[in-house]
Design an enzyme around this catalytic site. Structure first.
Site, PDB file in Angstrom:
ATOM      1  CG  ASP A  45      -1.701   1.274   1.389  1.00  0.00           C
ATOM      2  OD1 ASP A  45      -2.556   1.564   0.537  1.00  0.00           O
ATOM      3  OD2 ASP A  45      -1.438   2.014   2.356  1.00  0.00           O
ATOM      4  CD  GLU A 117      -3.439  -1.882  -0.992  1.00  0.00           C
ATOM      5  OE1 GLU A 117      -3.738  -0.690  -1.146  1.00  0.00           O
ATOM      6  OE2 GLU A 117      -3.720  -2.527   0.050  1.00  0.00           O
TER       7      GLU A 117
END
Length: 225
Positions: A45, A117
């Site tokens: 992320d 992610e």
């Protein structure tokens, strides 16, 4: 995971893991137990936000901070990541607990987005930032190329709804016309019925939500919005 699916996914990603267990971990949802992808997701992320921020900084040298932040949010939001996951057909490759599998977890936007992610995090851990950046920018190439400072912040469904409300018309009505494919790889055909159009707009996608947005975008185009 089926070895054929495993190899096919790596080809779509454009990256072959030297340590296949890293990819397996990135695809392991927390429902499988303590050995899951949450740490890689956390790392991925942050890396994704940095890579996209830099790409936008370079692409729009005259843009203000607020404009860049808005565009970055559009690029890294869960919905966009889920779309990328479906393009790579990550869903059938996910490792899920029995309960999550039965409830359709491999089609859930949040789980798909987290897996993307986590894969970014896994590539970074194995190959470093340069390779990771190359892969992410390749995945986002079309989206970044079509992005402009005038790109609407609101999605097509929201814009269509507001357009109809401003004209005191009934809200759009979305109906699933067809569902094709196996349970793990369904394709939805959705019709968007709009009172100002004589025929509904139809769109197909691997997610009902995405199909609705596509049909709304088509309706907006016909309405001249």
């Amino acid at each position: 995971m089926n070895d054929i699916l495993f190899e096919r996914l790596q080809r779509r990603l454009g990256y072959a893991f030297e340590d296949s267990e890293r990819l397996r971990l990135a695809l392991s949802h927390r429902s499988v137990g303590a050995h899951n992808n949450e740490r890689l997701e956390f790392l991925g992320d942050s890396i994704l936000n940095f890579i996209i921020a830099q790409a936008l900084f370079d692409k729009f040298p005259a843009a203000r901070e607020g404009q860049l932040s808005r565009l970055r949010s559009q690029m890294v939001k869960g919905e966009t990541l889920a779309e990328i996951a479906r393009e790579f057909e990550i869903g059938p490759c996910l490792l899920l607990g029995e309960g999550e599998m039965k409830s359709g977890g491999q089609r859930r936007d949040s789980i798909l987005a987290d897996a993307v992610e986590a894969i970014i995090g896994a590539i970074y851990v194995e190959a470093g930032m340069q390779t990771c950046r190359e892969r992410v920018l390749d995945w986002y190439q079309t989206r970044l190329a079509t992005l402009s400072l005038d790109t609407p912040a609101k999605d097509a469904k929201t814009r269509l709804q507001e357009y109809m409300q401003s004209r005191q018309q009934p809200l759009p009505d979305y109906r699933v016309a067809e569902v094709d494919g196996e349970a793990h790889a369904q394709v939805f055909t959705v019709e968007c019925h709009v009172s100002l159009l004589d025929t509904p707009e139809r769109a197909r996608a691997s997610s009902r939500r995405v199909a609705e947005k596509k049909s709304a975008a088509q309706a907006l185009k016909r309405l001249g919005v």
